[in-house]
Structure formats: structure tokens, C-alpha cells
Design a protein around this motif. Structure first.
Motif, PDB file in Angstrom:
ATOM      1  N   LYS A 125      37.160  97.993 110.683  1.00 39.68           N
ATOM      2  CA  LYS A 125      37.950  99.238 110.662  1.00 39.68           C
ATOM      3  C   LYS A 125      38.071  99.788 109.237  1.00 39.68           C
ATOM      4  CE  LYS A 125      40.737  98.217 114.785  1.00 39.68           C
ATOM      5  NZ  LYS A 125      42.076  97.925 115.308  1.00 39.68           N
ATOM      6  N   LEU A 126      38.244  98.886 108.263  1.00 37.88           N
ATOM      7  CA  LEU A 126      38.317  99.329 106.869  1.00 37.88           C
ATOM      8  C   LEU A 126      36.975  99.901 106.419  1.00 37.88           C
ATOM      9  CD1 LEU A 126      40.359  96.405 105.226  1.00 37.88           C
ATOM     10  CD2 LEU A 126      41.136  98.757 105.576  1.00 37.88           C
ATOM     11  N   ALA A 127      35.888  99.248 106.855  1.00 39.07           N
ATOM     12  CA  ALA A 127      34.546  99.742 106.505  1.00 39.07           C
ATOM     13  C   ALA A 127      34.354 101.170 107.018  1.00 39.07           C
ATOM     14  CB  ALA A 127      33.477  98.816 107.086  1.00 39.07           C
ATOM     15  N   LYS A 128      34.759 101.388 108.252  1.00 40.00           N
ATOM     16  CA  LYS A 128      34.646 102.722 108.853  1.00 40.00           C
ATOM     17  C   LYS A 128      35.489 103.737 108.076  1.00 40.00           C
ATOM     18  CE  LYS A 128      34.397 105.474 112.814  1.00 40.00           C
ATOM     19  NZ  LYS A 128      33.157 106.216 112.912  1.00 40.00           N
ATOM     20  N   LYS A 129      36.699 103.328 107.699  1.00 42.31           N
ATOM     21  CA  LYS A 129      37.602 104.212 106.958  1.00 42.31           C
ATOM     22  C   LYS A 129      36.992 104.601 105.609  1.00 42.31           C
ATOM     23  CE  LYS A 129      42.323 104.234 105.036  1.00 42.31           C
ATOM     24  NZ  LYS A 129      41.959 104.655 103.680  1.00 42.31           N
ATOM     25  N   GLU A 133      35.398 108.198 104.037  1.00 45.09           N
ATOM     26  CA  GLU A 133      35.885 108.839 102.808  1.00 45.09           C
ATOM     27  C   GLU A 133      34.752 109.101 101.814  1.00 45.09           C
ATOM     28  OE1 GLU A 133      38.774 106.024 101.492  1.00 45.09           O
ATOM     29  OE2 GLU A 133      40.290 106.626 102.970  1.00 45.09           O
ATOM     30  N   GLY A 134      33.523 108.782 102.245  1.00 46.68           N
ATOM     31  CA  GLY A 134      32.364 109.047 101.386  1.00 46.68           C
ATOM     32  C   GLY A 134      31.993 107.915 100.459  1.00 46.68           C
ATOM     33  N   LYS A 135      32.597 106.738 100.655  1.00 51.11           N
ATOM     34  CA  LYS A 135      32.272 105.590  99.804  1.00 51.11           C
ATOM     35  C   LYS A 135      31.118 104.792 100.408  1.00 51.11           C
ATOM     36  CE  LYS A 135      37.017 104.934  98.092  1.00 51.11           C
ATOM     37  NZ  LYS A 135      37.710 106.003  98.818  1.00 51.11           N
ATOM     38  N   SER A 136      30.313 104.177  99.542  1.00 50.79           N
ATOM     39  CA  SER A 136      29.292 103.255 100.043  1.00 50.79           C
ATOM     40  C   SER A 136      29.946 101.885 100.210  1.00 50.79           C
ATOM     41  CB  SER A 136      28.111 103.169  99.077  1.00 50.79           C
ATOM     42  OG  SER A 136      28.557 102.810  97.778  1.00 50.79           O
ATOM     43  N   VAL A 137      29.659 101.234 101.316  1.00 43.18           N
ATOM     44  CA  VAL A 137      30.337  99.993 101.694  1.00 43.18           C
ATOM     45  C   VAL A 137      29.317  98.911 102.039  1.00 43.18           C
ATOM     46  CG1 VAL A 137      32.003  98.946 103.312  1.00 43.18           C
ATOM     47  CG2 VAL A 137      32.265 101.350 102.643  1.00 43.18           C
ATOM     48  N   MET A 138      29.637  97.678 101.707  1.00 48.28           N
ATOM     49  CA  MET A 138      28.829  96.523 102.106  1.00 48.28           C
ATOM     50  C   MET A 138      29.760  95.441 102.632  1.00 48.28           C
ATOM     51  SD  MET A 138      26.127  94.356  99.747  1.00 48.28           S
ATOM     52  CE  MET A 138      25.012  95.756  99.561  1.00 48.28           C
ATOM     53  N   LEU A 139      29.293  94.709 103.650  1.00 45.24           N
ATOM     54  CA  LEU A 139      30.075  93.614 104.231  1.00 45.24           C
ATOM     55  C   LEU A 139      29.370  92.286 103.966  1.00 45.24           C
ATOM     56  CD1 LEU A 139      30.876  95.179 107.749  1.00 45.24           C
ATOM     57  CD2 LEU A 139      32.140  95.462 105.610  1.00 45.24           C
ATOM     58  N   ALA A 140      30.157  91.234 103.786  1.00 41.30           N
ATOM     59  CA  ALA A 140      29.601  89.891 103.604  1.00 41.30           C
ATOM     60  C   ALA A 140      30.209  88.963 104.645  1.00 41.30           C
ATOM     61  CB  ALA A 140      29.910  89.377 102.198  1.00 41.30           C
ATOM     62  N   ALA A 141      29.364  88.349 105.472  1.00 42.30           N
ATOM     63  CA  ALA A 141      29.828  87.482 106.562  1.00 42.30           C
ATOM     64  C   ALA A 141      30.098  86.086 106.019  1.00 42.30           C
ATOM     65  CB  ALA A 141      28.786  87.448 107.681  1.00 42.30           C
ATOM     66  N   ALA A 184      25.496  93.936  95.812  1.00 41.97           N
ATOM     67  CA  ALA A 184      26.398  95.100  95.722  1.00 41.97           C
ATOM     68  C   ALA A 184      26.367  95.710  94.322  1.00 41.97           C
ATOM     69  CB  ALA A 184      27.815  94.691  96.093  1.00 41.97           C
ATOM     70  N   VAL A 185      26.289  94.845  93.300  1.00 45.16           N
ATOM     71  CA  VAL A 185      26.205  95.323  91.915  1.00 45.16           C
ATOM     72  C   VAL A 185      24.892  96.063  91.697  1.00 45.16           C
ATOM     73  CG1 VAL A 185      26.012  94.604  89.503  1.00 45.16           C
ATOM     74  CG2 VAL A 185      27.767  93.567  90.968  1.00 45.16           C
ATOM     75  N   ARG A 186      23.792  95.443  92.160  1.00 43.86           N
ATOM     76  CA  ARG A 186      22.459  96.048  91.995  1.00 43.86           C
ATOM     77  C   ARG A 186      22.350  97.397  92.689  1.00 43.86           C
ATOM     78  NH1 ARG A 186      19.030  93.408  94.723  1.00 43.86           N
ATOM     79  NH2 ARG A 186      20.058  91.428  95.190  1.00 43.86           N
ATOM     80  N   GLU A 187      22.957  97.490  93.866  1.00 42.87           N
ATOM     81  CA  GLU A 187      22.836  98.711  94.666  1.00 42.87           C
ATOM     82  C   GLU A 187      23.962  99.720  94.403  1.00 42.87           C
ATOM     83  OE1 GLU A 187      22.167  97.779  98.806  1.00 42.87           O
ATOM     84  OE2 GLU A 187      20.662  96.262  98.309  1.00 42.87           O
ATOM     85  N   ASN A 188      24.805  99.395  93.396  1.00 38.31           N
ATOM     86  CA  ASN A 188      25.861 100.324  92.975  1.00 38.31           C
ATOM     87  C   ASN A 188      26.809 100.688  94.120  1.00 38.31           C
ATOM     88  OD1 ASN A 188      26.935 101.571  90.703  1.00 38.31           O
ATOM     89  ND2 ASN A 188      26.054 103.551  91.238  1.00 38.31           N
ATOM     90  N   VAL A 189      27.165  99.675  94.909  1.00 39.77           N
ATOM     91  CA  VAL A 189      28.043  99.878  96.077  1.00 39.77           C
ATOM     92  C   VAL A 189      29.481 100.093  95.610  1.00 39.77           C
ATOM     93  CG1 VAL A 189      29.043  98.643  98.059  1.00 39.77           C
ATOM     94  CG2 VAL A 189      26.570  98.602  97.680  1.00 39.77           C
ATOM     95  N   ASP A 190      30.211 100.944  96.320  1.00 43.67           N
ATOM     96  CA  ASP A 190      31.607 101.229  95.957  1.00 43.67           C
ATOM     97  C   ASP A 190      32.561 100.127  96.388  1.00 43.67           C
ATOM     98  OD1 ASP A 190      31.104 103.791  94.815  1.00 43.67           O
ATOM     99  OD2 ASP A 190      30.974 104.653  96.827  1.00 43.67           O
TER     100      ASP A 190
END
Length: 309
Positions: A125-129, A133-141, A184-190
Motif C-alpha cells: 500500500k505504501l509502494a502504491k502511495k 506521488e511520482g516517486k520511484s519505488v523499489m521493494l526488497a523481500a 537502489a543506489v545505482r538506479e537512483n531510486v527515491d
């Protein structure tokens, strides 16, 4: 009041219905006499404790009533107004949304909590939010011991169109967190949201694992994790307080998200947690849909909880 705001308030009201009726009906039943006396105060304190507000909060609230209105006429509605006002005072300092800082790239949020608390769903849900808002997001399982948790996060990744970093089941969680942060650092994720294991029955192992994840993340990126959020299931009542205490020892918890407030009459535990720990309450969940995870509004919550009209 906007339609969206009103519909959320209605969902909150519906979600807290069981908690509200337990407290509200209890107050109505207790305050049948014209004057406030020692017996009614004792009964009120018992009601607040059994409604999971905690002994400390119950004592504080009854003391306020006793000081201002003892041996004076008072109605159930007046009691609800006073209680909602005092509960709001407890909750207002901790109501802080979880807003990723643009100064951190990525802003790393470590999610902690026991299995079944709704942690993985909350991450989705946070990822969707944030994506909205226009942020790039990544998840880690990072709950690498449970295939179901990894699969659930992958489903959320597909649903929200965000990448999910995974490793084979049983892999080292800290190694996965390191890889995810590196990418995430390499891909400049927010925003990087990291799931973690929640096996409270193996406390020592979990403590070591979580501590290792925090250490590894901090070495890779100074200041990370920027937030360590515990997800609590309201239906567990006072056990939620115990969970915060346990996880505080493993990782420095910086905030709370409480889910499943619609599931039982135990919504008062949020007040107990706020009073005991003073940790930011970022959001609350009163249902399964994405819209049911919302920033925490202390006034709405306090008034709804005690049934103040």
C-alpha cells in the motif's frame, strides 16, 4: 468536508465500530447517576483498561475527570467529550505521516513486525502511495524464510509496477538487503521499502538477523535505514505493546503503523502505545483496500473511539 475526507471518516467510524460501542455503551451504562463519585470513577477506569487503553492512560483520564468534576453533576456525553479531548492530547504529538525525504536517495524504510500483522500488505500500500506521488519505488523481500511473504510482495510489485528484489528461500536477509540497497543506489531510486522476518518465537535468532540487516544497511549507506517502522495488528490488544518492546531491542523503531482496527474492539491499544512509547504513528488501516491505509488524524480517531458526537 470533501467527499474523500468524508468517506475516510465513515470508514474509520465503521472500522472502529466494535471499539466505539464497547467504550461508548460502557460510559452510558456507568454514568446514570447525577454526580461523579468514587464508584463511577473506578468503574470508568476498569472500562478503559479492559478497552485496551492501558493502565497508565486509564489512570490519567480518570484523574482529569476527578480533578475537574468530582461530586458534580455530569452526563455520559460530557464524559465522552472530556475523554476525547484528553485522548487527542496524547495522540496529537505522535501523529506524523511517513514522508520520504528528498535529501535521501534512496530513502530507506525498514518494515518490522510479527508475521500476520499485515506488514507485507502495508508495504504494498505504501509502494502504491509513493508511486502515485511520482516517486520511484523499489521493494526488497527480506523475509527470506517464508515463500508466501516473498510471493505476496512480488504480487504487490506487479500490481504497483515496482521492482522487487528477491533471493532464494532461506537466503541471508542482510545479504538481500545489501543487494537491494546497492541496486537502489545505482538506479537512483527515491524510496526503498525492505520487508523483514517476524518470527517472535525465535527471538534471539530474529534479534541477531534484524540487527545484522540494520548494520549492513548502515555500512552501505550512511544514516540508513532512515525509518524503521513496526506494523502492529490492533486485534492483538495489549500484545501489541509487548511487540514494540521486543522489536525496540532488535532495531531502533522510529514509528508505528497500526492495521486491522476494523477487526475487533481493541482499538484503544493505539492510545496505550502512543502514551507508553511516544513513537510517531504514521498511518492506520481500517480495511483491506489501498484507501484504507491513511495518515493518522488524532482528533477524528479520539472522537470516534469514545463515540463523541
Amino acid at each position: 468536508m470533501s467527499e474523500q475526507k468524508r468517506s475516510w471518516f465513515q470508514r474509520l467510524k465503521d472500522g472502529l465500530k466494535k471499539s466505539t460501542s464497547a467504550i461508548s455503551d460502557g460510559i452510558t451504562g456507568i454514568f446514570t447517576k447525577a454526580k461523579l463519585d468514587a464508584d463511577t470513577l473506578d468503574d470508568l477506569e476498569d472500562l478503559l483498561i479492559t478497552s485496551d487503553l492501558g493502565v497508565g492512560v486509564a489512570a490519567k483520564l480518570t484523574e482529569v475527570l476527578s480533578k475537574d468534576r468530582f461530586d458534580k453533576e455530569i452526563t455520559g456525553e460530557e464524559v465522552k467529550e472530556i475523554l476525547s479531548s484528553e485522548i487527542e492530547k496524547i495522540l496529537t504529538p505522535v501523529a506524523k505521516p511517513l514522508i520520504p525525504s528528498p535529501e535521501h536517495k534512496p530513502h530507506v524504510i525498514l518494515m518490522a513486525g510479527v508475521n500476520g500483522a499485515g506488514k507485507t500488505t502495508t508495504i504494498g500500500k505504501l509502494a502504491k502511495k509513493y508511486k502515485g506521488e511520482g516517486k520511484s519505488v523499489m521493494l526488497a523481500a527480506g523475509d527470506t524464510f517464508r515463500a508466501a511473504a516473498v510471493e505476496q510482495l512480488q504480487v504487490w510489485g506487479e500490481r504497483t509496477d515496482v521492482p522487487v528484489v528477491t533471493k532464494e528461500i532461506g537466503s541471508d536477509a542482510a545479504a538481500l538487503a545489501f543487494e537491494a540497497l546497492d541496486r537502489a543506489v545505482r538506479e537512483n531510486v527515491d524510496v526503498l521499502l525492505i520487508d523483514t522476518a517476524g518470527r517472535l518465537q525465535n527471538r534471539e535468532e530474529l534479534m541477531d538477523e534484524l540487527a545484522k540487516v540494520v548494520r549492513v544497511i548502515g555500512k552501505k549507506l550512511d544514516g540508513a535505514p532512515h525509518d524503521t517502522v513496526i506494523v502492529l495488528d490492533a486485534t492483538t490488544g495489549q500484545n501489541a505493546v509487548h511487540q514494540v518492546e521486543v522489536f525496540q531491542k532488535m532495531a531502533k523503531i522510529t514509528g508505528i503503523i497500526m492495521t486491522k482496527l476494523d477487526g475487533s474492539a481493541r482499538g484503544g491499544v493505539l492510545v496505550a502505545c502512543a502514551e507508553k512509547f511516544g513513537l510517531p504513528v504514521h498511518a492506520i488501516g481500517v480495511g483491506e483496500s489501498i484507501e484504507d491505509l491513511q495518515p493518522f488524524d488524532p482528533k477524528e480517531f479520539a472522537r470516534t473511539l469514545v463515540g463523541a458526537e
